[in-house]
Design an enzyme around this catalytic site. Structure first.
Site, short mmCIF file in Angstrom:
data_model
loop_
_atom_site.label_atom_id
_atom_site.label_comp_id
_atom_site.label_asym_id
_atom_site.label_seq_id
_atom_site.Cartn_x
_atom_site.Cartn_y
_atom_site.Cartn_z
CB THR A 271 -0.94 0.03 1.23
OG1 THR A 271 -1.84 1.14 1.09
CG2 THR A 271 -0.18 0.21 2.53
CB SER A 272 1.21 4.27 -1.77
OG SER A 272 2.06 3.44 -2.56
CD GLU B 46 2.71 7.39 4.30
OE1 GLU B 46 3.04 7.18 5.47
OE2 GLU B 46 3.32 6.88 3.33
CG ASP C 208 -9.54 -5.92 -1.59
OD1 ASP C 208 -9.16 -4.78 -1.92
OD2 ASP C 208 -10.60 -6.41 -1.98
N GLY D 184 -11.43 6.93 5.24
CA GLY D 184 -12.42 6.16 4.48
C GLY D 184 -13.83 6.29 5.04
CG ASP E 90 -12.61 4.58 10.06
OD1 ASP E 90 -13.08 3.43 10.13
OD2 ASP E 90 -11.38 4.81 10.00
#
Length: 198
Positions: A8-9, A11, A70, A154, A156
């Site tokens: 993943t990139s 952070e 995922d 996201g 949340d």
């Protein structure tokens, strides 16, 4: 020290992962850290398939042990959408504020348990010897009727956990990691990795 790359990139995701795996004697690197920026085509139909595609693709390119996840949100009222399309839901350049508001609007008539949803996370680990293992974690909750909280990322701010009476965006990172789908899947994966590195 053993290197493990997490595919993943993101952070925000790397911060969570580092906190959960901090007691492993490993150097945990992101795709950005190793300079990998090729597009990975995630065309699987399940969280498992997509996590395995990512882990194997990066492992074959770099030759190191690779973890990939995922994850996404399944909203029962929307026939478990967005599911595996959570990151690409409504288009990759659509902000999560817009995605979250769209889901809230779609559930305008949904009452109580009709608002049920879950976060799902599958972690895949691809080893240089060709072995691939997966773990799965879930957390059940409800879609809130408004965006609440500034923590996490996201979906949340719309994922309400009744037993904590707040969204996952209102939790401390420690609390969220204890109960989250990613936390559960990562802790299970950590045990499997410890066994294999012993």
């Amino acid at each position: 020290m053993r290197k493990i790359i997490f595919a993943t990139s993101n952070e925000g995701k790397m911060k969570e992962i580092r906190e959960i795996l901090e007691d492993l004697d490993i150097e945990l690197l992101s795709l950005k850290d190793v300079g990998y920026d090729a597009d990975i085509i995630e065309d699987g139909e399940t969280f498992e398939e997509n996590a395995i595609i990512k882990a194997k693709t990066v492992m074959e390119a770099i030759g190191e042990m690779v973890l990939a996840d995922d994850s996404g949100i399944e909203v029962d009222y929307l026939d478990k959408a967005p599911g595996v399309y959570s990151a690409r839901f409504l288009g990759v350049n659509t902000s999560y504020t817009e995605k979250n508001q769209y889901i809230i609007d779609k559930l305008a008539k949904a009452k109580d348990n009709e608002r049920s949803a879950r976060f799902v996370c599958v972690i895949a680990c691809a080893f240089p010897n060709g072995e691939v293992i997966t773990t799965r974690g879930t957390i059940e909750g409800l879609i809130s009727n408004k965006i609440i909280g500034t923590g996490g990322f996201g979906y949340d701010p719309i994922f309400y956990v009744p037993e904590y009476q707040c969204t996952t965006a209102q939790m401390s990172s420690e609390q969220k990691n204890q109960i989250s789908h990613r936390g559960k899947a990562l802790r299970d994966m950590k045990e499997l990795i410890i066994d294999r590195l012993a």
